[in-house]
Design a protein around this motif. Sequence first.
Motif, PDB file in Angstrom:
ATOM      1  N   VAL A   1     -27.824 -37.345 -59.133  1.00 16.00           N
ATOM      2  CA  VAL A   1     -26.640 -37.119 -60.236  1.00 16.00           C
ATOM      3  C   VAL A   1     -25.871 -38.518 -60.143  1.00 16.00           C
ATOM      4  O   VAL A   1     -25.192 -38.925 -59.103  1.00 16.00           O
ATOM      5  N   ALA A   2     -26.024 -39.133 -61.217  1.00 12.06           N
ATOM      6  CA  ALA A   2     -25.098 -40.510 -61.157  1.00 12.06           C
ATOM      7  C   ALA A   2     -23.788 -40.151 -62.322  1.00 12.06           C
ATOM      8  O   ALA A   2     -23.753 -39.147 -62.949  1.00 12.06           O
ATOM      9  N   HIS A   3     -22.725 -41.005 -61.839  1.00 13.19           N
ATOM     10  CA  HIS A   3     -21.687 -41.037 -62.615  1.00 13.19           C
ATOM     11  C   HIS A   3     -21.825 -41.116 -63.994  1.00 13.19           C
ATOM     12  O   HIS A   3     -21.234 -40.514 -65.070  1.00 13.19           O
ATOM     13  N   GLY A   4     -22.314 -42.158 -64.514  1.00 13.86           N
ATOM     14  CA  GLY A   4     -22.628 -42.558 -65.938  1.00 13.86           C
ATOM     15  C   GLY A   4     -21.526 -43.810 -66.221  1.00 13.86           C
ATOM     16  O   GLY A   4     -20.512 -43.999 -65.488  1.00 13.86           O
ATOM     17  N   SER A   5     -21.739 -44.495 -67.463  1.00 16.60           N
ATOM     18  CA  SER A   5     -20.969 -45.875 -67.660  1.00 16.60           C
ATOM     19  C   SER A   5     -21.103 -45.823 -68.997  1.00 16.60           C
ATOM     20  O   SER A   5     -22.277 -45.656 -69.350  1.00 16.60           O
ATOM     21  N   ARG A   6     -20.257 -46.534 -69.660  1.00 18.77           N
ATOM     22  CA  ARG A   6     -20.235 -47.184 -71.075  1.00 18.77           C
ATOM     23  C   ARG A   6     -21.176 -48.382 -70.885  1.00 18.77           C
ATOM     24  O   ARG A   6     -21.850 -48.671 -72.024  1.00 18.77           O
ATOM     25  N   ASP A   7     -21.456 -48.996 -69.906  1.00 21.26           N
ATOM     26  CA  ASP A   7     -22.222 -50.210 -69.627  1.00 21.26           C
ATOM     27  C   ASP A   7     -23.550 -49.903 -69.594  1.00 21.26           C
ATOM     28  O   ASP A   7     -23.923 -49.208 -68.617  1.00 21.26           O
ATOM     29  N   PRO A   8     -24.389 -50.267 -70.414  1.00 22.20           N
ATOM     30  CA  PRO A   8     -25.682 -49.994 -70.419  1.00 22.20           C
ATOM     31  C   PRO A   8     -26.333 -50.377 -69.264  1.00 22.20           C
ATOM     32  O   PRO A   8     -27.399 -49.781 -68.844  1.00 22.20           O
ATOM     33  N   ARG A   9     -25.906 -51.379 -68.529  1.00 26.31           N
ATOM     34  CA  ARG A   9     -26.547 -51.808 -67.356  1.00 26.31           C
ATOM     35  C   ARG A   9     -26.786 -50.957 -66.302  1.00 26.31           C
ATOM     36  O   ARG A   9     -27.597 -50.443 -65.428  1.00 26.31           O
ATOM     37  N   HIS A  10     -25.405 -49.952 -66.346  1.00 29.26           N
ATOM     38  CA  HIS A  10     -25.399 -48.701 -65.271  1.00 29.26           C
ATOM     39  C   HIS A  10     -26.717 -47.963 -65.466  1.00 29.26           C
ATOM     40  O   HIS A  10     -27.366 -47.659 -64.204  1.00 29.26           O
TER      41      HIS A  10
ATOM     42  N   LYS B   1     -16.610 -34.272 -53.957  1.00 27.82           N
ATOM     43  CA  LYS B   1     -16.017 -33.090 -53.443  1.00 27.82           C
ATOM     44  C   LYS B   1     -15.758 -32.168 -54.395  1.00 27.82           C
ATOM     45  O   LYS B   1     -15.573 -30.964 -54.233  1.00 27.82           O
ATOM     46  N   ALA B   2     -15.569 -32.610 -55.716  1.00 25.39           N
ATOM     47  CA  ALA B   2     -14.791 -31.675 -56.812  1.00 25.39           C
ATOM     48  C   ALA B   2     -15.894 -31.708 -58.041  1.00 25.39           C
ATOM     49  O   ALA B   2     -16.441 -30.688 -58.435  1.00 25.39           O
ATOM     50  N   ASP B   3     -15.981 -32.735 -58.607  1.00 28.49           N
ATOM     51  CA  ASP B   3     -16.682 -32.871 -60.061  1.00 28.49           C
ATOM     52  C   ASP B   3     -18.079 -32.379 -59.724  1.00 28.49           C
ATOM     53  O   ASP B   3     -18.462 -31.386 -60.718  1.00 28.49           O
ATOM     54  N   ILE B   4     -18.920 -32.882 -58.960  1.00 31.13           N
ATOM     55  CA  ILE B   4     -20.326 -32.239 -58.785  1.00 31.13           C
ATOM     56  C   ILE B   4     -20.400 -30.812 -58.362  1.00 31.13           C
ATOM     57  O   ILE B   4     -21.162 -30.107 -59.128  1.00 31.13           O
TER      58      ILE B   4
END
Length: 245
Positions: free
Chosen positions: A9-18, A79-82
């Motif tokens: 489970v990754a956060h994600g980003s607008r940066d394509p390198r992520h 703690k919350a989002d996931i």
Amino acid sequence: MRRPVLLVVAHGSRDPRHAATVHDLVRRVRAQRPGLRVETGFLDFNVPSVGAVLESLDAEGMRDVVALPLLLTRAFHAKADIPAVLSEAPPRLRIRQADVLGPSPLLVAALERRLYEAGLTPADKSSTGVVLASAGSSDPEAIAVIADVAREWRHTGWCAVRPAFASASLPRTEDAVRELRELGCARVAVAPYVLAPGRLPDRIARGAAEADVLADVLGPSPEVAQVLLERYDAARTPLLTALGA
């Protein structure tokens, strides 16, 4: 009985390198554990979403999943989002949330790997001050973990190690660099304690302008992949025990 699926489970980003770095890391995990099914889901910005991956696994008839937060500390996302996203999964799925990656001696080994790749050698340790630069958090537990990592890492032979943060907390990277200069370290290195490129790692890099060495992010290093597998194994054991396996 099939092994539980590992869902990173990754956060994600607008940066394509992520996302590219996350996928590279997942490929290394697969290479280190042939036969283990590893999927990737993102909380935001990128696809597939965590929810979409869980729906797909359910549709395939999969039943056991270990959801592993691609995070270095236990802060709000862990703690919350996931937990909130996992709570909306199809009810037939048995999901266990694994621990976050840090702290771990393997992550410290990965930090040192990146510093040596950037030009340092083990002989430089006693004269080099290191800034352990993390993304930052408003969660006191997460900040305390970073401080503990820096303190323990200092005992391995570096001139000094200071924590720094790109957001939410102080000091900033540039302030920690100056502090190490004033302390008398012959050289100063910045070690980003982050997994993938993006906005906050770029801020760390800008803060390292006056440092002598800037290491790369942890990325798809073998040590990070091994930590993922350790967290997966620790989480799947109670799940299999509950199923009588």
